[in-house]
Scaffold this active site. Structure first.
Site, PDB file in Angstrom:
ATOM      1  N   GLU A 330       0.929  -1.344   0.011  1.00 61.50           N
ATOM      2  CA  GLU A 330      -0.072  -0.298  -0.102  1.00 61.50           C
ATOM      3  C   GLU A 330       0.710   1.334   0.027  1.00 61.50           C
ATOM      4  OE1 GLU A 330      -3.995  -0.563   2.128  1.00 61.50           O
ATOM      5  OE2 GLU A 330      -2.632  -1.500   3.421  1.00 61.50           O
ATOM      6  N   GLU A 339       5.840   0.472   6.538  1.00 59.38           N
ATOM      7  CA  GLU A 339       4.007   0.439   6.481  1.00 59.38           C
ATOM      8  C   GLU A 339       3.486   0.348   5.135  1.00 59.38           C
ATOM      9  OE1 GLU A 339       1.513   0.706   8.838  1.00 59.38           O
ATOM     10  OE2 GLU A 339       2.899   0.280  10.114  1.00 59.38           O
TER      11      GLU A 339
END
Length: 505
Positions: A330, A339
């Site tokens: 992502e 992340e």
């Protein structure tokens, strides 16, 4: 100390044991075994269309997915696929649902009833890590669970669909040794009724488990191998001084910590379902262990750990179903580099790394030797594609008759489509060997099946292609001819054989 003696006087006992084992195996096989699923996040700058997402899931035979919402397009795309779906009440809708029974009923009508049973929705996650990410909504969490459950009851879907809420493992304090674990007492006024709800409805305790963060935050106390499921010498295993149970990995220790924490609140019969677990494949300079190799190792070992039904030291043989975090990288997710890099695939469906699952029976493998296709590269020069197509159908000895006018793969009549057919045919004909999907740089590997309509490519489901390592479906429990027959019940099968041999001796 036990000593083996002759068995001649114990054949009646052995016969009874055999009957018991057989009955137990039937009972277990009637229930669903542990599965590996995948989370599908959507913080991508180039999020694939729902039909492309489902195409990837089907090509990898992924049979369990978790959505972070109840996206209408995804639910329609998942219809009639048989894929089991966990949907989510997003945190931003939690306050409204937790304060209004009618709002909860409307949400269920719109997002569940409207799609079920065509879309095989099995689970509703009410919020996500509410205690950490939206603590002001925690007081209404129990009501939200009850209101959603009540709406399912009213729709006669409460037996088919479970309701729970994913909780971060950080809510569990003093997690090692596991036998001393307890929940953060400040949340007990909410956690106790949540657990009672799960107990009364036969649902799961949903837990997000991230050994990566446990390792990173341990200041060197937790060895990397212990976090990655890598084998440890017996003198390096962590031992719970209260139970004398040996722990060889962080994952099992956290699962057992959850069981002990629930027992501390007098709840002992709610199973754990891991809703998120994984390892990032890339990080910044402060995250040196967020690497492709470590992500590969962790997820490969996690999958083998689950499908082998290893269980935990506290509950051996009782495996824990787990959703891997996550399907895609992502790139627009806020936060550190890591992340953005938890995915198994990029937006084009190409694997980020090669899972090592050779000893896991027939299992999912997102690599370039399994369930992959060779296609024309986007933007490739048309003249070079034509030359490569001519070579494949000539000296390359590919049977290109399906590309003739009137044949199944003639349409669309363009060089990209025809080259893709020829490239993929050659790639499979050559056993997917290294360098067999290049064609002077105009070809690329993909996990998305390029078959379309009646044009079925070699290796697609329609062509009954041979997949070297199988897929996620094979270590789920939906088929009696899947991985179970190849080792899922290895210990039980061996015991039956031993007992039969003794009985007949």
């Amino acid at each position: 100390m036990f000593k083996f003696v002759g068995f001649s006087g114990f054949k009646p006992l052995i016969f009874m044991m055999l009957v018991v084992v057989l009955l137990l195996s039937l009972l277990v096989s009637a229930d669903e075994d542990a599965f590996i699923g995948v989370n599908i996040g959507t913080d991508l700058s180039d999020m694939p269309h729902p039909t492309q997402v489902v195409s990837l899931l089907k090509s990898q035979q992924i049979r369990h997915v978790r959505l972070y919402d109840a996206d209408r397009g995804m639910l329609f795309a998942l219809a009639n696929t048989g894929i089991k779906v966990a949907v989510t009440v997003p945190n931003e809708q939690l306050l409204g649902i937790g304060q209004s029974n009618s709002t909860a009923a409307h949400w269920v009508a719109q997002n569940i009833v409207a799609h079920y049973p065509a879309t095989n929705i099995t689970t509703i996650c009410v919020g996500s890590e509410v205690f950490n990410s939206l603590p002001n909504a925690a007081p209404v969490l129990v009501n939200a669970l009850k209101f959603i459950q009540g709406a399912l009851v009213a729709s006669n879907l409460d037996r088919q669909i479970k309701v729970s809420t994913p909780i971060a493992s950080t809510v569990i304090l003093d997690s090692f040794p596991p036998s001393q674990a307890f929940f953060n007492h400040s949340w007990n006024p909410v956690l106790v009724p949540v657990l009672k709800f799960l107990q009364s409805t036969g649902s799961y305790f949903m837990l997000n488990v991230y050994p990566y963060y446990d390792y990173m935050n341990s200041n060197g106390v937790i060895p990397l191998d212990y976090a990655l499921f890598n084998p440890l010498p017996s003198n390096k295993e962590a031992v719970d001084s209260n139970t004398l149970l040996h722990y060889t990995n962080v994952f099992d220790a956290m699962i057992d910590a959850a069981y002990f924490a629930m027992a501390d609140l007098n709840v002992t019969n709610v199973p754990v379902l891991v809703t998120e677990s994984g390892w990032p494949s890339k990080g910044d300079t402060k995250e040196p262990d967020a690497t492709l190799d470590n992500a590969n190792t962790y997820n490969s070992n996690l999958i083998k750990h689950i499908i082998n039904q290893t269980g935990t030291p506290k509950h051996p043989g009782i495996p824990v179903s787990t959703y891997i975090y996550e399907l895609y990288n992502e790139d627009t997710k806020p936060g550190s580099v890591s992340e953005k890099n938890w995915g198994l695939f990029d937006p084009n469906g190409n694997p980020i790394y090669t899972l090592q699952l050779t000893n896991a029976g027939r299992t999912f493998s997102n690599d370039t030797t399994n369930n992959t296709h060779c296609t024309a590269k986007e933007g490739a020069d048309k003249k070079m594609l034509q030359a490569a197509l001519d070579w494949a159908c000539g000296p390359g000895k590919v049977n290109c008759s399906a590309l003739l006018q009137g044949q199944p793969c003639y349409e669309p009549d363009d060089v990209v489509a025809h080259a893709t057919f020829a490239f993929d045919s050659y790639y499979h004909m050559m056993g997917k060997g290294e360098g067999t999907c290049d064609f002077n740089g105009v070809a690329m590997l993909t996990t998305t099946d390029p078959s379309h309509g009646s044009c079925q490519f070699i290796g697609s489901d329609g062509m009954n292609g041979t997949f070297l390592n199988g897929s996620i479906a094979d270590f789920n429990s939906t088929s009696s001819s899947s991985w179970r027959a190849r080792g899922g019940y290895a210990s039980g099968g061996l015991l039956i054989k031993v007992l039969l041999a003794l009985l007949l001796s």
